[in-house]
Design a protein around this motif. Structure first.
Motif, PDB file in Angstrom:
ATOM      1  N   GLN A  88      37.211  41.267  41.413  1.00 61.08           N
ATOM      2  CA  GLN A  88      36.917  42.742  41.312  1.00 61.08           C
ATOM      3  C   GLN A  88      37.643  43.564  42.158  1.00 61.08           C
ATOM      4  OE1 GLN A  88      32.848  43.880  41.152  1.00 61.08           O
ATOM      5  NE2 GLN A  88      33.222  46.014  40.665  1.00 61.08           N
ATOM      6  N   LYS A  89      38.368  44.371  41.588  1.00 64.25           N
ATOM      7  CA  LYS A  89      39.352  45.340  42.217  1.00 64.25           C
ATOM      8  C   LYS A  89      38.583  46.619  42.564  1.00 64.25           C
ATOM      9  CE  LYS A  89      42.332  48.023  40.263  1.00 64.25           C
ATOM     10  NZ  LYS A  89      43.426  48.540  39.392  1.00 64.25           N
ATOM     11  N   HIS A  90      38.566  46.932  43.624  1.00 69.31           N
ATOM     12  CA  HIS A  90      37.696  48.397  44.186  1.00 69.31           C
ATOM     13  C   HIS A  90      38.635  49.460  44.360  1.00 69.31           C
ATOM     14  CE1 HIS A  90      34.023  46.408  44.743  1.00 69.31           C
ATOM     15  NE2 HIS A  90      34.498  45.686  45.681  1.00 69.31           N
ATOM     16  N   GLY A 123      44.228  46.128  35.626  1.00 74.92           N
ATOM     17  CA  GLY A 123      43.086  47.490  35.275  1.00 74.92           C
ATOM     18  C   GLY A 123      43.530  47.918  33.888  1.00 74.92           C
ATOM     19  N   ASP A 124      44.509  47.741  33.266  1.00 71.64           N
ATOM     20  CA  ASP A 124      44.775  48.428  31.743  1.00 71.64           C
ATOM     21  C   ASP A 124      44.064  47.617  30.864  1.00 71.64           C
ATOM     22  OD1 ASP A 124      46.397  46.634  31.805  1.00 71.64           O
ATOM     23  OD2 ASP A 124      47.933  47.873  31.183  1.00 71.64           O
ATOM     24  N   GLY A 157      37.903  49.573  39.835  1.00 72.49           N
ATOM     25  CA  GLY A 157      37.791  48.309  39.151  1.00 72.49           C
ATOM     26  C   GLY A 157      36.565  47.495  38.653  1.00 72.49           C
ATOM     27  N   ARG A 158      36.490  46.714  37.611  1.00 72.46           N
ATOM     28  CA  ARG A 158      35.414  46.252  37.120  1.00 72.46           C
ATOM     29  C   ARG A 158      35.537  44.717  37.370  1.00 72.46           C
ATOM     30  NH1 ARG A 158      34.437  48.117  31.315  1.00 72.46           N
ATOM     31  NH2 ARG A 158      32.624  46.975  31.621  1.00 72.46           N
ATOM     32  N   ALA A 159      34.336  43.865  37.432  1.00 73.03           N
ATOM     33  CA  ALA A 159      34.596  42.467  37.834  1.00 73.03           C
ATOM     34  C   ALA A 159      35.110  41.744  36.425  1.00 73.03           C
ATOM     35  CB  ALA A 159      33.289  41.868  38.202  1.00 73.03           C
ATOM     36  N   ASN A 160      35.995  40.675  36.562  1.00 76.89           N
ATOM     37  CA  ASN A 160      36.358  39.970  35.715  1.00 76.89           C
ATOM     38  C   ASN A 160      36.420  38.426  36.000  1.00 76.89           C
ATOM     39  OD1 ASN A 160      37.364  41.427  33.189  1.00 76.89           O
ATOM     40  ND2 ASN A 160      38.434  42.373  34.914  1.00 76.89           N
ATOM     41  N   ASP A 161      35.743  37.561  35.234  1.00 76.78           N
ATOM     42  CA  ASP A 161      35.276  36.120  35.501  1.00 76.78           C
ATOM     43  C   ASP A 161      36.777  35.577  34.828  1.00 76.78           C
ATOM     44  OD1 ASP A 161      33.006  35.850  36.691  1.00 76.78           O
ATOM     45  OD2 ASP A 161      32.262  36.974  35.140  1.00 76.78           O
ATOM     46  N   HIS A 200      50.432  44.039  45.095  1.00 81.31           N
ATOM     47  CA  HIS A 200      50.381  44.991  46.355  1.00 81.31           C
ATOM     48  C   HIS A 200      49.279  45.976  46.602  1.00 81.31           C
ATOM     49  CE1 HIS A 200      54.795  43.632  46.046  1.00 81.31           C
ATOM     50  NE2 HIS A 200      54.488  43.503  44.726  1.00 81.31           N
ATOM     51  N   GLU A 201      49.175  45.953  47.832  1.00 85.43           N
ATOM     52  CA  GLU A 201      48.056  47.097  48.090  1.00 85.43           C
ATOM     53  C   GLU A 201      46.703  47.214  47.441  1.00 85.43           C
ATOM     54  OE1 GLU A 201      50.711  50.495  48.486  1.00 85.43           O
ATOM     55  OE2 GLU A 201      51.446  49.796  50.402  1.00 85.43           O
ATOM     56  N   LEU A 202      46.089  46.427  47.154  1.00 88.76           N
ATOM     57  CA  LEU A 202      44.945  46.366  46.518  1.00 88.76           C
ATOM     58  C   LEU A 202      43.480  46.079  47.367  1.00 88.76           C
ATOM     59  CD1 LEU A 202      45.742  44.340  43.133  1.00 88.76           C
ATOM     60  CD2 LEU A 202      45.623  46.578  43.464  1.00 88.76           C
ATOM     61  N   GLN A 203      42.460  46.645  47.041  1.00 91.20           N
ATOM     62  CA  GLN A 203      41.246  46.293  47.484  1.00 91.20           C
ATOM     63  C   GLN A 203      40.558  45.220  46.604  1.00 91.20           C
ATOM     64  OE1 GLN A 203      37.808  49.007  48.144  1.00 91.20           O
ATOM     65  NE2 GLN A 203      38.157  48.419  50.301  1.00 91.20           N
ATOM     66  N   LEU A 204      40.411  43.929  46.855  1.00 92.03           N
ATOM     67  CA  LEU A 204      40.044  43.080  45.589  1.00 92.03           C
ATOM     68  C   LEU A 204      38.927  42.281  46.415  1.00 92.03           C
ATOM     69  CD1 LEU A 204      40.704  41.799  42.927  1.00 92.03           C
ATOM     70  CD2 LEU A 204      41.623  40.192  44.301  1.00 92.03           C
TER      71      LEU A 204
END
Length: 222
Positions: A88-90, A123-124, A157-161, A200-204
């Protein structure tokens, strides 16, 4: 610096070498391994510059550049095996991908000497299947929109399994319990270490990382 959260994996080690992260050293206490035993877990990562790993469950990674992360001391897996995690990307840019890698070799070496297969979402609402063969990064399946990928919202972002099932004949790719691709194993490097690739530069936040022998069914959470 942005903060990325990654959950622990299968292997627990008492000591770390440069480029490894251990929960106790990070001051976050003892986390659980992927089987939920509460063992300490060490991770390796590359590159090391501008990347800091701390914690256990979740494991926190602060990164600027893209990074690959894998269990410290992990042994190569041979088919059949399954790799899975929830991601999950924040925060972060829409087009930056995150996901699983498998069949990894020489991950601690410079990028132009590494090899692995990887499976990302972004995210798209699309996914990518790609290889790294040293300096070459051939595309197996280019970014493809799919309704099973949960898209980013204005809040983040939303969680993906994500799950990869690897056999001697083919490799199946799943997102939120839906198979999005099944391709011949000959197109991939399948024997090797499994882990994560974070752009790059994500909060995950990554939870439930597992890389284990055998073919396991999807386990999708709401």
């Amino acid at each position: 610096m942005r903060r990325i959260l990654i959950a622990p994996c299968l292997l627990a080690l008492a000591a770390c070498k440069p480029g490894d992260s251990r929960q106790a050293a990070a001051g976050s206490g003892t986390g659980a391994d992927s089987a939920g035993t509460g063992a300490r877990v060490a991770w390796s990562y590359n590159p090391h510059a501008q990347v800091t790993l701390t914690g256990g469950d979740p494991l926190t990674v602060e990164t600027g550049p893209a990074v690959i992360v894998w269990p410290a001391g992990a042994k190569p897996l041979a088919p059949p095996y399954t790799v899975r995690a929830r991601l999950q990307k924040h925060t972060g840019r829409l087009h930056e991908g995150t996901g699983l890698l498998f069949g990894g070799a020489d991950l601690d070496k410079p990028e132009n000497q590494q090899s692995y297969s990887y499976f990302l979402t972004r995210g798209d609402g699309s996914f990518l299947i790609k290889l790294r063969k040293g300096a070459e990064i051939p595309i197996v399946q280019d970014w493809t929109a799919h309704p099973s990928v949960r898209r980013d919202t204005e809040e983040g972002g939303r969680a993906n399994d994500l799950m990869v099932q690897v056999t001697a004949q083919d490799v199946a790719f799943f997102i939120n319990g839906t198979q999005v691709a099944r391709l011949p194993a000959a197109q991939f490097q399948t024997r090797g270490v499994a882990g994560l690739r974070v752009s790059h530069e994500l909060q995950l936040e990554v939870t439930g990382f597992q890389a284990s022998p055998g073919i396991h069914p999807p386990d999708v959470r709401p």
